[in-house]
Scaffold this motif. Structure first.
Motif, PDB file in Angstrom:
ATOM      1  N   ARG A  82      -2.267  31.753  14.603  1.00  0.00           N
ATOM      2  CA  ARG A  82      -1.532  31.850  14.243  1.00  0.00           C
ATOM      3  C   ARG A  82      -0.059  31.551  15.624  1.00  0.00           C
TER       4      ARG A  82
ATOM      5  N   ALA B 189      -3.140  25.272   5.986  1.00  0.00           N
ATOM      6  CA  ALA B 189      -3.883  26.772   5.611  1.00  0.00           C
ATOM      7  C   ALA B 189      -5.092  26.615   6.041  1.00  0.00           C
ATOM      8  N   VAL B 190      -6.312  25.411   6.437  1.00  0.00           N
ATOM      9  CA  VAL B 190      -7.747  25.820   7.249  1.00  0.00           C
ATOM     10  C   VAL B 190      -7.537  26.356   8.413  1.00  0.00           C
TER      11      VAL B 190
ATOM     12  N   ARG C 152     -12.470  23.031  -3.997  1.00  0.00           N
ATOM     13  CA  ARG C 152     -12.156  23.909  -3.483  1.00  0.00           C
ATOM     14  C   ARG C 152     -10.976  24.517  -3.157  1.00  0.00           C
ATOM     15  N   ARG C 153     -10.121  25.216  -2.388  1.00  0.00           N
ATOM     16  CA  ARG C 153      -8.232  25.777  -3.134  1.00  0.00           C
ATOM     17  C   ARG C 153      -8.372  26.108  -1.858  1.00  0.00           C
ATOM     18  N   VAL C 154      -7.610  25.422  -0.887  1.00  0.00           N
ATOM     19  CA  VAL C 154      -7.629  25.457   0.217  1.00  0.00           C
ATOM     20  C   VAL C 154      -5.509  25.322   0.096  1.00  0.00           C
TER      21      VAL C 154
ATOM     22  N   TYR D 200      -2.027  21.093   4.182  1.00  0.00           N
ATOM     23  CA  TYR D 200      -3.909  21.650   4.310  1.00  0.00           C
ATOM     24  C   TYR D 200      -4.243  22.251   5.276  1.00  0.00           C
TER      25      TYR D 200
ATOM     26  N   MET E 117      -5.317  28.717   9.251  1.00  0.00           N
ATOM     27  CA  MET E 117      -4.973  29.994   9.133  1.00  0.00           C
ATOM     28  C   MET E 117      -5.861  30.623   8.627  1.00  0.00           C
ATOM     29  N   ALA E 118      -7.109  30.008   8.133  1.00  0.00           N
ATOM     30  CA  ALA E 118      -7.673  30.558   7.261  1.00  0.00           C
ATOM     31  C   ALA E 118      -8.976  31.499   8.808  1.00  0.00           C
ATOM     32  N   TYR E 119      -8.852  30.653   9.659  1.00  0.00           N
ATOM     33  CA  TYR E 119      -9.272  31.021  11.169  1.00  0.00           C
ATOM     34  C   TYR E 119      -8.626  31.930  12.051  1.00  0.00           C
ATOM     35  N   GLY E 120      -7.605  32.621  10.990  1.00  0.00           N
ATOM     36  CA  GLY E 120      -6.801  33.429  12.039  1.00  0.00           C
ATOM     37  C   GLY E 120      -5.984  32.542  13.569  1.00  0.00           C
TER      38      GLY E 120
END
Length: 261
Positions: A120, A112-113, A158-160, A109, A115-118
């Motif tokens: 890497r 995924a959170v 909310r799908r994460v 989780y 990664m949503a903020y870029g």
């Protein structure tokens, strides 16, 4: 040399001093040889679950070192003061209307959170190590920190990541609440407007005083002024008035977790 680099070196030094191969070391702490090797090569961060296993098996104090010298070393400068306070807290009160609180996030989780903020590559490994490492305060012995978290019901829906990530995460929240020091409550969707709509925040109780942290888009803000901290506490109590009881909240979380399968 950073604290994390020194920690990896000490793990390797202790293993070699005991005359153990990576395979034998892994057997003693119940981790795979590949896991041990990846940590010693610096490819994987040494997290509290690994360090706790080493401490139990060999009587070391790597978790203590991790808490004092590694957690937060690469966190943003503006966040480090609160991480330091969080590490000393006896009570954490967290309100999160958007996502599962960081102290309760699973690795998948959290990934995924981020990664949503870029985030890497190596930055991801560092961010994960910092976030997951902070959770150690909930399980340290004998002075584990108490956590009372309130989340909005929208967090459950909310799908994460993918559905498997959501099922694992919600199940993990329920499992965490089996610990006597962890409690989670949910503000139901039909609560309507309530004070929490202003956004997430955390209050840490440290040495009898309250220190707050307000999340922000660019950076967060540590709240140490006593009057402001008291105001934040009043908001916290107002939010809890809208929340379901502990048992009702867990029942809702479990029902929602099953819908993600």
């Amino acid at each position: 040399m950073s604290g994390s680099e020194y920690l990896v070196g000490e793990l390797r030094r202790v293993r070699e001093m005991l005359g153990l191969t990576q395979e034998a070391w892994g057997e003693r702490i119940h981790f795979s040889t590949s896991h041990v090797g990846s940590i010693e090569r610096g490819e994987r961060p040494a997290l509290p679950d690994y360090l706790s296993a080493v401490d139990r098996a060999f009587g070391t104090a790597f978790v203590k070192f991790y808490r004092e010298f590694v957690v937060g070393e690469r966190a943003p400068v503006w966040y480090r003061p609160f991480i330091e306070q969080e590490g000393k807290a006896t009570l954490i009160r967290a309100f999160q209307p958007l996502a599962v609180p960081g102290l309760l996030q699973t690795e998948a989780y959290a990934r995924a959170v981020l990664m949503a903020y870029g985030v890497r590559g190596e930055a991801m490994d560092v961010a994960l190590a910092t976030r997951l490492g902070r959770q150690e305060i909930l399980y340290r012995q004998p002075d584990s920190c108490q956590l009372v978290a309130v989340i909005d019901e929208s967090v459950l829906h909310r799908r994460v990541g993918d559905p498997c990530v959501m099922h694992e995460q919600l199940t993990a929240v329920v499992a965490a609440c089996e610990q006597p020091n962890i409690r989670v409550q949910v503000v139901p969707a039909d609560a309507g407007a309530y004070p929490g709509l202003d956004g997430p925040f955390v209050i840490a109780t440290v040495d009898g005083r309250s220190v707050g942290y307000l999340e922000g888009y660019l950076q967060g803000r540590v709240v140490e002024n006593p009057d402001d901290a008291t105001s934040l506490e009043r908001t916290w109590e107002s939010i809890r008035d809208y929340a379901l009881s502990g048992p009702q909240s867990l029942e809702l979380i479990m029902r929602t977790a099953e819908r993600w399968t």
